[in-house]
Design a protein around this motif. Structure first.
Motif, mmCIF file in Angstrom:
data_model
loop_
_atom_site.group_PDB
_atom_site.id
_atom_site.type_symbol
_atom_site.label_atom_id
_atom_site.label_comp_id
_atom_site.label_asym_id
_atom_site.label_seq_id
_atom_site.Cartn_x
_atom_site.Cartn_y
_atom_site.Cartn_z
ATOM 1 N N LEU A 202 0.825 -1.210 0.000
ATOM 2 C CA LEU A 202 0.000 0.000 0.000
ATOM 3 C C LEU A 202 0.863 1.266 0.000
ATOM 4 O O LEU A 202 0.388 2.334 0.375
ATOM 5 C CB LEU A 202 -0.912 0.007 1.231
ATOM 6 C CG LEU A 202 -2.115 -0.937 1.188
ATOM 7 C CD1 LEU A 202 -2.647 -1.196 2.589
ATOM 8 C CD2 LEU A 202 -3.213 -0.366 0.308
ATOM 9 N N PHE A 203 2.086 1.156 -0.414
ATOM 10 C CA PHE A 203 2.974 2.322 -0.371
ATOM 11 C C PHE A 203 2.587 3.345 -1.428
ATOM 12 O O PHE A 203 1.959 3.039 -2.442
ATOM 13 C CB PHE A 203 4.437 1.895 -0.553
ATOM 14 C CG PHE A 203 4.735 1.186 -1.842
ATOM 15 C CD1 PHE A 203 5.027 1.893 -3.000
ATOM 16 C CD2 PHE A 203 4.745 -0.206 -1.896
ATOM 17 C CE1 PHE A 203 5.309 1.242 -4.183
ATOM 18 C CE2 PHE A 203 5.026 -0.866 -3.077
ATOM 19 C CZ PHE A 203 5.305 -0.150 -4.230
ATOM 20 N N VAL B 206 4.055 -9.760 4.809
ATOM 21 C CA VAL B 206 4.637 -8.473 4.400
ATOM 22 C C VAL B 206 3.528 -7.435 4.316
ATOM 23 O O VAL B 206 2.525 -7.636 3.619
ATOM 24 C CB VAL B 206 5.362 -8.582 3.043
ATOM 25 C CG1 VAL B 206 5.856 -7.203 2.601
ATOM 26 C CG2 VAL B 206 6.516 -9.561 3.118
ATOM 27 N N LEU B 207 3.726 -6.326 5.031
ATOM 28 C CA LEU B 207 2.792 -5.201 4.983
ATOM 29 C C LEU B 207 3.599 -3.932 4.759
ATOM 30 O O LEU B 207 4.370 -3.512 5.623
ATOM 31 C CB LEU B 207 1.983 -5.102 6.279
ATOM 32 C CG LEU B 207 1.000 -3.927 6.383
ATOM 33 C CD1 LEU B 207 -0.021 -3.964 5.247
ATOM 34 C CD2 LEU B 207 0.291 -3.930 7.731
ATOM 35 N N ASN B 208 3.425 -3.346 3.591
ATOM 36 C CA ASN B 208 4.203 -2.160 3.227
ATOM 37 C C ASN B 208 3.275 -0.943 3.163
ATOM 38 O O ASN B 208 2.434 -0.828 2.278
ATOM 39 C CB ASN B 208 4.885 -2.373 1.872
ATOM 40 C CG ASN B 208 5.923 -1.305 1.586
ATOM 41 O OD1 ASN B 208 5.783 -0.151 1.983
ATOM 42 N ND2 ASN B 208 6.985 -1.672 0.880
ATOM 43 N N LEU B 209 3.468 -0.040 4.112
ATOM 44 C CA LEU B 209 2.696 1.209 4.198
ATOM 45 C C LEU B 209 3.606 2.428 4.052
ATOM 46 O O LEU B 209 3.291 3.518 4.530
ATOM 47 C CB LEU B 209 1.946 1.267 5.536
ATOM 48 C CG LEU B 209 0.827 0.222 5.709
ATOM 49 C CD1 LEU B 209 0.477 0.050 7.176
ATOM 50 C CD2 LEU B 209 -0.399 0.627 4.912
ATOM 51 N N SER C 192 5.525 5.705 2.762
ATOM 52 C CA SER C 192 5.155 6.920 2.030
ATOM 53 C C SER C 192 3.654 7.157 2.005
ATOM 54 O O SER C 192 3.019 7.269 0.940
ATOM 55 C CB SER C 192 5.707 6.869 0.595
ATOM 56 O OG SER C 192 7.114 6.785 0.603
ATOM 57 N N ASN C 193 3.076 7.254 3.184
ATOM 58 C CA ASN C 193 1.688 7.639 3.342
ATOM 59 C C ASN C 193 1.608 8.824 4.309
ATOM 60 O O ASN C 193 2.624 9.488 4.557
ATOM 61 C CB ASN C 193 0.842 6.464 3.821
ATOM 62 C CG ASN C 193 0.470 5.524 2.677
ATOM 63 O OD1 ASN C 193 -0.416 5.817 1.885
ATOM 64 N ND2 ASN C 193 1.154 4.379 2.593
ATOM 65 N N GLU C 194 0.448 9.050 4.904
ATOM 66 C CA GLU C 194 0.270 10.165 5.829
ATOM 67 C C GLU C 194 -0.306 9.688 7.166
ATOM 68 O O GLU C 194 -1.056 10.403 7.830
ATOM 69 C CB GLU C 194 -0.645 11.223 5.199
ATOM 70 C CG GLU C 194 -0.071 11.808 3.913
ATOM 71 C CD GLU C 194 -1.013 12.795 3.238
ATOM 72 O OE1 GLU C 194 -2.074 13.082 3.835
ATOM 73 O OE2 GLU C 194 -0.688 13.270 2.145
ATOM 74 N N ILE C 195 0.069 8.496 7.578
ATOM 75 C CA ILE C 195 -0.420 7.910 8.824
ATOM 76 C C ILE C 195 0.130 8.704 10.005
ATOM 77 O O ILE C 195 1.337 8.921 10.117
ATOM 78 C CB ILE C 195 0.005 6.439 8.935
ATOM 79 C CG1 ILE C 195 -0.548 5.642 7.744
ATOM 80 C CG2 ILE C 195 -0.476 5.822 10.250
ATOM 81 C CD1 ILE C 195 -0.005 4.241 7.636
ATOM 82 N N THR C 196 -0.750 9.125 10.895
ATOM 83 C CA THR C 196 -0.335 9.955 12.033
ATOM 84 C C THR C 196 -0.216 9.171 13.335
ATOM 85 O O THR C 196 0.528 9.581 14.221
ATOM 86 C CB THR C 196 -1.333 11.112 12.244
ATOM 87 O OG1 THR C 196 -2.646 10.569 12.429
ATOM 88 C CG2 THR C 196 -1.343 12.037 11.036
ATOM 89 N N LEU D 4 7.362 -5.192 8.366
ATOM 90 C CA LEU D 4 6.431 -4.071 8.503
ATOM 91 C C LEU D 4 7.168 -2.787 8.148
ATOM 92 O O LEU D 4 8.133 -2.414 8.814
ATOM 93 C CB LEU D 4 5.886 -3.993 9.932
ATOM 94 C CG LEU D 4 4.975 -2.800 10.250
ATOM 95 C CD1 LEU D 4 3.741 -2.805 9.355
ATOM 96 C CD2 LEU D 4 4.568 -2.800 11.721
ATOM 97 N N ASN D 5 6.680 -2.130 7.116
ATOM 98 C CA ASN D 5 7.331 -0.905 6.645
ATOM 99 C C ASN D 5 6.396 0.276 6.867
ATOM 100 O O ASN D 5 5.362 0.406 6.212
ATOM 101 C CB ASN D 5 7.688 -1.033 5.164
ATOM 102 C CG ASN D 5 8.630 0.061 4.698
ATOM 103 O OD1 ASN D 5 8.604 1.180 5.222
ATOM 104 N ND2 ASN D 5 9.465 -0.238 3.715
#
Length: 461
Positions: A109-110, A130-133, A135-139, A155-156
């Motif tokens: 989901l990057f 594998v969960l790739n997050l 380059s998002n805007e998670i606060t 976990l990224n």
């Protein structure tokens, strides 16, 4: 990280050529959630790639095209194992988005605009590894964000806006090996934050705003092979909590606000010795490189190359703990105690014997060590202070006498005035007195009348 990139490469290379089934390249961008893409009849995936019973589904095309609406007749199969939703405009993830995809192994989901992930989103994704997050805007993330991911290996969360982490967040991730938290807004690493991640190999905390790492925050990471705390605001760090060596592993500590103190130096040297590690501040490696930012005199100096004699606080510690200094401090304390007793005695004598000169009662202490210059100095200072105190008391006594004298004078004046008023004759005259002073006009002589005429303008001259 390499595994995720390889899968993305495979997805992009193996996709069949886009044809008339895709009618979204010219569509107006709009922000949608993951569920709307996966479940909507209008927004479903465009291509499926199946081989050896492994299903790869992608909802993205090469970068910079940002597909937000894709039309296709093919729904997402429930047995999908690799789901690529990267480089889109998704803003949120609901807990029902992945409920039916129980076979998921990798989710990419990057490169989206995801701001939050609903609690319990991955409770049915126990096979996810594998969960790739990135380059998002998670606060923010919490202890319910990753529930169910007991088999997650990577976990990224790099390049988001996360400002806080603690132990409870990663508690469900018992199999985690690679954790990427770099390029966030994290300010503090609480104690035992990663204590349950006993299989962790990679931990990236670089490029945050970390100013404090508690003593046991990184304790127990025995299998770590890569650790980065580069580019933060760290001033001090207990290196002795680490148990891995830099000879076979990578440990990056550059670009921090290191305050090179005696304590930091001792802990750093102990770590290097205990783990048989090496410190290098070379341009290429930077392994365990602690370059001082404070004090100013040691800016950009490597801590490993400093000696304790070069650190001012180390010298002060040695001086205060030396035997000679301890003896001098003890002697000074004894001299001060004895001097206080002498002052109390002298003050008593001064107040009871006013005929004796005030300074004559001050005597030097006979019990004070004569061989100690500090003791003699202390006695002299205390004697001077005693004389000043006695003078101050004498001045207060004189003021009191002057006030009493003034009061007495006023009382005397009042008494004298009262006596004067009492003895003075009464202001009223008796009737007899008035008759004695009465004038009889008929008894006036001619001469008297002439005198009156002189002063009376109505009479003739």
């Amino acid at each position: 990280m390499d595994r995720s990139l390889w899968i993305l490469f495979l997805a992009l290379v193996c996709l069949p050529e886009m044809n008339g089934n895709v009618d979204a390249l010219g569509a107006k961008h709009r922000n949608v959630g993951v569920r709307s893409l996966l479940r909507s009849k209008r927004n479903v995936v465009s291509n499926l790639f199946c081989t050896n019973q492994t299903v790869l589904v992608t909802c993205s095309v090469p970068p910079n095209q940002n597909i937000t609406e894709i039309k296709s007749k093919d729904p997402v199969p429930t047995n999908v194992q690799v789901l690529v939703l990267a480089l889109n405009h998704f803003k949120f993830i609901n807990k029902t988005d992945f409920n039916t995809f129980t076979e998921l192994v990798q989710v990419l989901l990057f490169g989206n605009k995801i701001q939050w992930i609903e609690d319990y989103t991955f409770v049915n994704s126990s096979k996810l590894s594998v969960l790739n997050l990135n380059s998002n805007e998670i606060t923010s993330i919490n202890n319910k964000t990753f529930l169910g991911l007991s088999n997650l290996i990577e976990l990224n969360l790099q390049n988001n806006k996360i400002s806080y982490i603690d132990r409870s967040i990663f508690l469900p991730l018992t199999s985690l090996e690679d954790l990427y938290l770099g390029q966030n807004l994290i300010q503090q690493i609480p104690g035992c934050s990663f204590c349950d991640l006993t299989s962790l190999h990679t931990l990236d905390l670089g490029s945050n705003k970390i100013s404090s790492i508690e003593d046991n925050a990184l304790q127990g990471l025995d299998k770590i092979t890569y650790l980065s705390i580069n580019n933060n605001k760290i001033k001090s760090f207990n290196f002795t909590q680490l148990s891995f060596s830099t000879k076979n592993n990578e440990f990056y500590t550059r670009e921090n606000d290191w305050n090179c103190t005696c304590e930091l130096k001792k802990q750093f040297d102990e770590y290097l010795k205990k783990t048989d590690s090496m410190s290098s501040c070379g341009a290429d490696t930077g392994l365990a490189c602690v370059q001082c930012k404070y004090p100013v005199a040691l800016v950009n100096v490597s801590l490993a190359g400093l000696t304790e004699q070069q650190l001012s606080d180390c010298v002060q510690v040695e001086m205060t703990t030396s035997p000679s200094t301890t003896n001098m401090v003890t002697m000074t304390e004894e001299a001060q105690t004895e001097s206080k007793k002498e002052i109390a005695s002298n003050m008593t004598d001064a107040t009871t014997s006013s005929s004796i000169p005030l300074t004559s009662s001050i005597k030097p202490s006979t019990n004070m060590p004569s061989s100690s210059p500090i003791s003699v100095y202390s006695s002299t200072v205390n004697t001077a202070n005693t004389a000043d105190n006695i003078k101050a008391n004498e001045f207060d006594h004189n003021i009191l006498i002057a006030v009493l004298a003034s009061v007495a004078f006023v009382l005397i004046v009042i008494a004298a005035a009262w006596l004067y008023i009492k003895k003075r004759p009464s202001g009223k005259m008796s009737t007899n007195a008035h008759s004695n002073y009465a004038y009889d006009a008929t008894s006036l002589s001619l001469a008297d009348s002439h005198v009156l005429n002189v002063f009376d303008p109505s009479h003739g001259s």
